[in-house]
Design a protein around this motif. Structure first.
Motif, short mmCIF file in Angstrom:
data_model
loop_
_atom_site.label_atom_id
_atom_site.label_comp_id
_atom_site.label_asym_id
_atom_site.label_seq_id
_atom_site.Cartn_x
_atom_site.Cartn_y
_atom_site.Cartn_z
N ASN A 15 0.87 -1.38 0.07
CA ASN A 15 -0.02 0.09 -0.06
C ASN A 15 0.85 1.24 -0.08
OD1 ASN A 15 -2.42 -1.30 -0.02
ND2 ASN A 15 -2.57 -1.44 2.19
N ALA A 16 1.88 1.03 0.90
CA ALA A 16 2.90 2.48 0.90
C ALA A 16 3.42 2.78 -0.53
CB ALA A 16 3.94 2.25 1.85
N ALA A 17 3.94 1.67 -1.48
CA ALA A 17 4.38 1.84 -2.60
C ALA A 17 3.33 2.13 -3.72
CB ALA A 17 4.99 0.57 -2.86
N MET A 18 2.06 1.68 -3.41
CA MET A 18 1.13 2.37 -4.33
C MET A 18 0.86 3.54 -4.11
SD MET A 18 -0.47 1.18 -6.99
CE MET A 18 -0.74 -0.52 -6.75
N GLU A 19 0.69 4.08 -2.97
CA GLU A 19 0.58 5.57 -2.39
C GLU A 19 1.62 6.39 -3.23
OE1 GLU A 19 0.07 5.99 1.69
OE2 GLU A 19 -1.96 4.70 1.82
N THR A 20 2.79 6.01 -2.88
CA THR A 20 4.10 6.75 -3.41
C THR A 20 3.98 6.61 -4.94
OG1 THR A 20 5.25 6.22 -1.30
CG2 THR A 20 6.31 6.95 -3.39
N LEU A 21 3.66 5.77 -5.62
CA LEU A 21 3.71 5.36 -7.26
C LEU A 21 2.53 6.47 -7.62
CD1 LEU A 21 4.67 4.20 -9.73
CD2 LEU A 21 3.21 2.26 -9.34
N ALA A 22 1.55 6.40 -7.12
CA ALA A 22 0.30 7.27 -7.41
C ALA A 22 0.68 8.75 -7.25
CB ALA A 22 -0.98 7.19 -6.58
#
Length: 130
Positions: A15-22
């Motif tokens: 989730n942290a990576a997905m938020e950062t990627l977004a």
């Protein structure tokens, strides 16, 4: 939005990576400190992971004191999420525009960003190509 596109893929992302990627996808070019200001936590490890996964890359340096690295998405990001270009990113939900992204910044999302030029560092156009 971004997660819906990614769930079609086999590789899992936190989730942290997905938020950062977004954040990188919608606000690029963006520095780590700008990402941290939005997320409210350090992102060194997540940025490193996304770089290793070749979903983001260094695209230049911001012309401010310290010249921090600017990050943007890659061609692999577009292919992974089935996007032809960054303009194909889904619209941000209203609650994100009110919260995470300021309304005045929302007008910039999806527009062509100025290319970041540094000697030896590729600049990206709207499709993520050099």
């Amino acid at each position: 939005m971004i997660r819906d596109l990614y769930e079609k893929q086999e590789q899992k992302i936190s989730n942290a990576a997905m938020e950062t990627l977004a954040i990188v996808a919608y606000k690029q070019p963006v520095t780590k400190s700008e990402i941290e200001a939005i997320r409210g936590v350090k992102v060194d490890g997540v940025v490193s992971t996304l770089t290793e996964m070749e979903l983001i890359m260094e695209v230049g340096r911001k012309e401010v004191m310290g010249r921090p690295i600017l990050y943007g998405t890659t061609e692999k990001f577009l292919m992974t999420f089935g996007l032809e270009s960054l303009s194909a990113l889904p619209e941000l939900p209203e609650e994100l525009l009110d919260g995470v992204f300021k309304r005045e910044e929302a007008a910039d999302i999806g527009r062509d960003k100025e290319s970041v030029h540094e000697e030896g560092v590729p600049s990206l156009d709207q499709t993520g190509h050099e």
